[in-house]
Scaffold this motif. Structure first.
Motif, short mmCIF file in Angstrom:
data_model
loop_
_atom_site.label_atom_id
_atom_site.label_comp_id
_atom_site.label_asym_id
_atom_site.label_seq_id
_atom_site.Cartn_x
_atom_site.Cartn_y
_atom_site.Cartn_z
N CYS A 53 -14.60 -157.26 -49.30
CA CYS A 53 -13.85 -157.78 -50.44
C CYS A 53 -12.40 -157.30 -50.37
N HIS A 55 -10.53 -156.70 -52.67
CA HIS A 55 -10.22 -155.81 -53.79
C HIS A 55 -10.39 -154.36 -53.38
N GLU A 56 -11.61 -153.94 -53.05
CA GLU A 56 -11.83 -152.54 -52.69
C GLU A 56 -12.42 -152.35 -51.31
N CYS A 77 -18.27 -161.57 -55.27
CA CYS A 77 -18.42 -160.14 -54.97
C CYS A 77 -19.27 -159.52 -56.06
N ARG A 79 -19.51 -156.57 -57.00
CA ARG A 79 -18.96 -155.39 -57.69
C ARG A 79 -18.18 -155.78 -58.95
N HIS A 80 -17.17 -156.60 -58.80
CA HIS A 80 -16.36 -156.95 -59.98
C HIS A 80 -16.23 -158.45 -60.13
N ALA A 82 -15.33 -161.06 -58.33
CA ALA A 82 -14.33 -161.97 -57.76
C ALA A 82 -15.05 -163.15 -57.13
N PRO A 95 -10.29 -159.59 -59.63
CA PRO A 95 -9.21 -158.61 -59.45
C PRO A 95 -8.40 -158.80 -58.18
#
Ligand code: FES
Length: 142
Positions: A53, A55-56, A77, A79-80, A82, A95
């Motif tokens: 991702c 993002h992270e 994703c 996790r958050h 996206a 994000p």
């Protein structure tokens, strides 16, 4: 002659879907590292992306193999949340909006989805957490 690495057959990736693989890649220093990738399909077109991702940097699939949103239209994703287009890898919400997954060029060869120009290593001896996600990597010639 370009060396091709067959990841899987085209019929193994459903239309409007995605499938993940963990390959073994050799870095510039010769060390072998895990390389999670994913292959998406739209109609008869296939797209490859690093499973990281923007993002992270972690894998999209927090649950192995689960890449799509609830409606099955976009990569997401875990996790958050996206969301990314299946064909471009472009993030349109989340994000990392405006960024994109790192694309991996694919070559379709005689019904196989292949990588070219990547120094893949045999995965023997690697500690793979998710053995179902590891394909048999075959070397084919042109
Ligand atoms: S790590 Fe993927 S959206 Fe945050």
């Amino acid at each position: 002659m370009t060396e091709l690495f067959a990841i899987c057959s085209t019929w193994e990736v459903d239309d409007a879907s995605a499938r993940g693989f963990v390959l073994a890649k050799r870095d510039e220093a010769g060390a072998i590292t895990r390389w999670p990738i994913l292959v998406t399909r739209k109609g008869n077109n296939f797209y490859g992306f690093e499973n990281a991702c923007p993002h992270e940097g972690g894998r999209l699939d927090t649950v192995p193999g689960e890449f799509l949103d609830e409606d099955g239209n976009f990569l997401t994703c875990g996790r958050h949340n996206a969301q990314f287009d299946l064909d471009t890898g472009h993030c349109f919400i989340g994000p990392c909006q405006g960024k994109a997954l790192t694309a991996i060029p694919l070559i379709i060869d005689d019904g196989d989805i292949c990588l070219a120009g990547v120094d893949l290593a045999d995965e023997d001896g690697m500690d793979i957490d998710d053995p179902n996600a590891v394909p048999e990597v075959m070397i084919t010639g042109d």
